[in-house]
Scaffold this active site. Structure first.
Site, PDB file in Angstrom:
ATOM      1  N   ARG A 119      35.032  20.814 110.211  1.00  0.00           N
ATOM      2  CA  ARG A 119      34.698  21.385 111.476  1.00  0.00           C
ATOM      3  C   ARG A 119      33.459  20.773 112.148  1.00  0.00           C
ATOM      4  O   ARG A 119      32.591  20.598 111.228  1.00  0.00           O
ATOM      5  CB  ARG A 119      34.758  22.812 111.440  1.00  0.00           C
ATOM      6  CG  ARG A 119      36.205  23.361 111.002  1.00  0.00           C
ATOM      7  CD  ARG A 119      36.272  24.776 110.740  1.00  0.00           C
ATOM      8  NE  ARG A 119      37.321  25.394 110.241  1.00  0.00           N
ATOM      9  CZ  ARG A 119      37.713  25.517 108.691  1.00  0.00           C
ATOM     10  NH1 ARG A 119      36.767  24.811 107.797  1.00  0.00           N
ATOM     11  NH2 ARG A 119      38.897  25.973 108.503  1.00  0.00           N
ATOM     12  N   LYS A 167      34.534  28.388 106.327  1.00  0.00           N
ATOM     13  CA  LYS A 167      34.656  29.834 106.903  1.00  0.00           C
ATOM     14  C   LYS A 167      34.744  30.603 105.833  1.00  0.00           C
ATOM     15  O   LYS A 167      35.138  30.399 104.654  1.00  0.00           O
ATOM     16  CB  LYS A 167      35.988  29.861 107.721  1.00  0.00           C
ATOM     17  CG  LYS A 167      35.893  29.216 108.909  1.00  0.00           C
ATOM     18  CD  LYS A 167      37.239  29.430 109.692  1.00  0.00           C
ATOM     19  CE  LYS A 167      37.443  28.863 111.224  1.00  0.00           C
ATOM     20  NZ  LYS A 167      38.471  29.356 112.041  1.00  0.00           N
ATOM     21  N   HIS A 221      36.740  18.528 118.086  1.00  0.00           N
ATOM     22  CA  HIS A 221      37.821  19.012 117.107  1.00  0.00           C
ATOM     23  C   HIS A 221      38.963  18.094 116.880  1.00  0.00           C
ATOM     24  O   HIS A 221      39.880  18.082 116.021  1.00  0.00           O
ATOM     25  CB  HIS A 221      38.178  20.408 117.422  1.00  0.00           C
ATOM     26  CG  HIS A 221      38.991  21.173 116.478  1.00  0.00           C
ATOM     27  ND1 HIS A 221      38.256  21.642 115.397  1.00  0.00           N
ATOM     28  CD2 HIS A 221      40.211  21.538 116.209  1.00  0.00           C
ATOM     29  CE1 HIS A 221      39.109  22.500 114.531  1.00  0.00           C
ATOM     30  NE2 HIS A 221      40.350  22.279 114.924  1.00  0.00           N
ATOM     31  N   ARG A 259      39.254  16.286 113.889  1.00  0.00           N
ATOM     32  CA  ARG A 259      39.903  16.859 112.492  1.00  0.00           C
ATOM     33  C   ARG A 259      41.370  16.788 112.733  1.00  0.00           C
ATOM     34  O   ARG A 259      42.050  16.363 111.541  1.00  0.00           O
ATOM     35  CB  ARG A 259      39.413  18.543 112.662  1.00  0.00           C
ATOM     36  CG  ARG A 259      39.903  19.295 111.494  1.00  0.00           C
ATOM     37  CD  ARG A 259      39.344  20.642 111.906  1.00  0.00           C
ATOM     38  NE  ARG A 259      39.823  21.593 110.907  1.00  0.00           N
ATOM     39  CZ  ARG A 259      39.764  21.695 109.847  1.00  0.00           C
ATOM     40  NH1 ARG A 259      39.151  21.018 108.937  1.00  0.00           N
ATOM     41  NH2 ARG A 259      40.316  22.825 109.103  1.00  0.00           N
ATOM     42  N   HIS A 283      41.899  24.514 105.853  1.00  0.00           N
ATOM     43  CA  HIS A 283      42.462  25.688 106.613  1.00  0.00           C
ATOM     44  C   HIS A 283      43.617  24.989 107.041  1.00  0.00           C
ATOM     45  O   HIS A 283      44.322  24.083 106.352  1.00  0.00           O
ATOM     46  CB  HIS A 283      41.491  25.695 107.538  1.00  0.00           C
ATOM     47  CG  HIS A 283      41.448  27.203 108.187  1.00  0.00           C
ATOM     48  ND1 HIS A 283      42.440  27.497 109.357  1.00  0.00           N
ATOM     49  CD2 HIS A 283      41.100  28.442 108.021  1.00  0.00           C
ATOM     50  CE1 HIS A 283      42.309  29.070 109.515  1.00  0.00           C
ATOM     51  NE2 HIS A 283      41.565  29.488 108.760  1.00  0.00           N
ATOM     52  N   TYR A 337      53.345  16.470 114.739  1.00  0.00           N
ATOM     53  CA  TYR A 337      53.157  15.382 115.229  1.00  0.00           C
ATOM     54  C   TYR A 337      52.874  14.132 114.357  1.00  0.00           C
ATOM     55  O   TYR A 337      52.772  13.058 114.649  1.00  0.00           O
ATOM     56  CB  TYR A 337      51.880  15.555 116.142  1.00  0.00           C
ATOM     57  CG  TYR A 337      51.793  16.516 117.279  1.00  0.00           C
ATOM     58  CD1 TYR A 337      52.186  16.208 118.219  1.00  0.00           C
ATOM     59  CD2 TYR A 337      51.326  17.917 116.774  1.00  0.00           C
ATOM     60  CE1 TYR A 337      52.334  17.356 119.303  1.00  0.00           C
ATOM     61  CE2 TYR A 337      51.425  18.669 117.822  1.00  0.00           C
ATOM     62  CZ  TYR A 337      51.801  18.490 119.024  1.00  0.00           C
ATOM     63  OH  TYR A 337      51.996  19.646 120.052  1.00  0.00           O
TER      64      TYR A 337
END
Length: 302
Positions: free
Chosen positions: A165, A190, A266, A269, A292, A301
């Site tokens: 992140r 986190k 982002h 990522r 995460h 995708y």
């Protein structure tokens, strides 16, 4: 007769935010604030429905029926999307589990709240990411002859290598790097969780060049930030976004597909997750590496 106020609910909420979330669950400040907003909105909803002040609410006022009504009000009155609705419900589910652990006699009441389902729905916008040609053009657009260019190249190379992140990368200190074999970086994610990600030799080379450039003008002990601006202050998320947009604009002159994309930091990522999935790395390994649920979003995708 005026309803007597009970401190029971207030005490539960206080312990939930002051002890349970930061202590036992190790949640980040950002997540705790999100949970706080959800609980505040829910209490306001109950107070309005019962025509009473928030300070008079009881634990028995928290019911599954009211949770369902609250979720409907988020969509109809506040015009919240499915993602926001589910985020609020996740906070209430966590609070329900907390209460059950401390007051098992209320299991049936709060089990009903836990049974309120999340709402399923398609994403409103597709996930954006860089394909291989676009990523190559992005890195070629960075002038590595200058200290700023050397820094920016190392920054985006590290972001792509780790799938970290933005804030995880910006929070890195020099001491979080291991630039001798085995090459590694220690990311603080986190909930104060730490994970170690391997570094590619090419990334290590970029990082070494960046540190060598910086050491010419700054005394950089191990406990200072890895990436800083021209004034020596830490880079910000806004700054990284600005840099990415600048280089994407240059890269778009080489690769036309970049012009039609809405790319932000982002997206790197998601690019990492997709690249690893397509290369055959197993899901569990990538999930541990990225730390995460980014894979849950990008799997479709791959």
């Amino acid at each position: 007769m005026k309803r007597k106020t009970s401190p029971e609910l207030a005490q539960l909420i206080q312990r939930f935010f002051e002890e349970y979330l930061p202590g036992l669950r190790g949640m980040s400040t950002h997540t705790i604030r999100s949970y706080r907003d959800a609980v505040v909105l829910f209490l306001r909803f109950i107070a309005r429905e019962t025509n009473r002040g928030i300070e008079t609410l009881q634990v028995t006022d928290l019911t599954a029926t009211r949770v369902e009504g609250f979720l409907m009000s988020l969509e109809r009155e506040r015009h919240n999307g499915i993602t926001t609705r589910n985020t609020r419900l996740a906070a209430l589910h966590t609070f329900a589990r907390f209460v059950v652990l401390r007051q098992p006699q209320r299991l049936a009441q709060f089990q009903a709240i836990l049974n309120v389902p999340f709402k399923r729905g398609a994403r409103e916008t597709p996930i954006e990411y860089f394909d291989s040609r676009e990523l190559e053009a992005l890195f070629k657009s960075i002038d590595r002859a200058s200290p700023q260019g050397t820094r920016d190249y190392a920054l985006f190379a590290l972001m792509f290598n780790t799938g970290g992140r933005v804030q995880e990368i910006l929070n890195l200190n020099v001491q979080d790097l291991r630039l001798e074999s085995p090459y590694q970086v220690r990311l603080h994610g986190k909930g104060n969780k730490v994970r170690v990600c391997p570094l590619w030799p090419a990334t290590v080379k970029c990082l070494r060049a960046h540190l060598e450039q910086q050491s010419r003008t700054l005394d950089r002990p191990d406990n200072v930030r890895l990436f800083s601006n021209r004034n020596g202050a830490p880079l910000t998320r806004f700054g990284v976004g600005y840099l990415l947009q600048k280089y994407v604009a240059v890269a778009a002159e080489r690769v036309a597909t970049l012009r039609g994309k809405s790319l932000h930091p982002h997206c790197l990522r998601h690019t990492t997750a997709l690249s690893l999935l397509k290369s055959g790395v197993d899901f569990a390994t990538i999930s541990q590496w990225l730390g995460h649920s980014t894979l849950n979003v990008t799997m479709r995708y791959a």
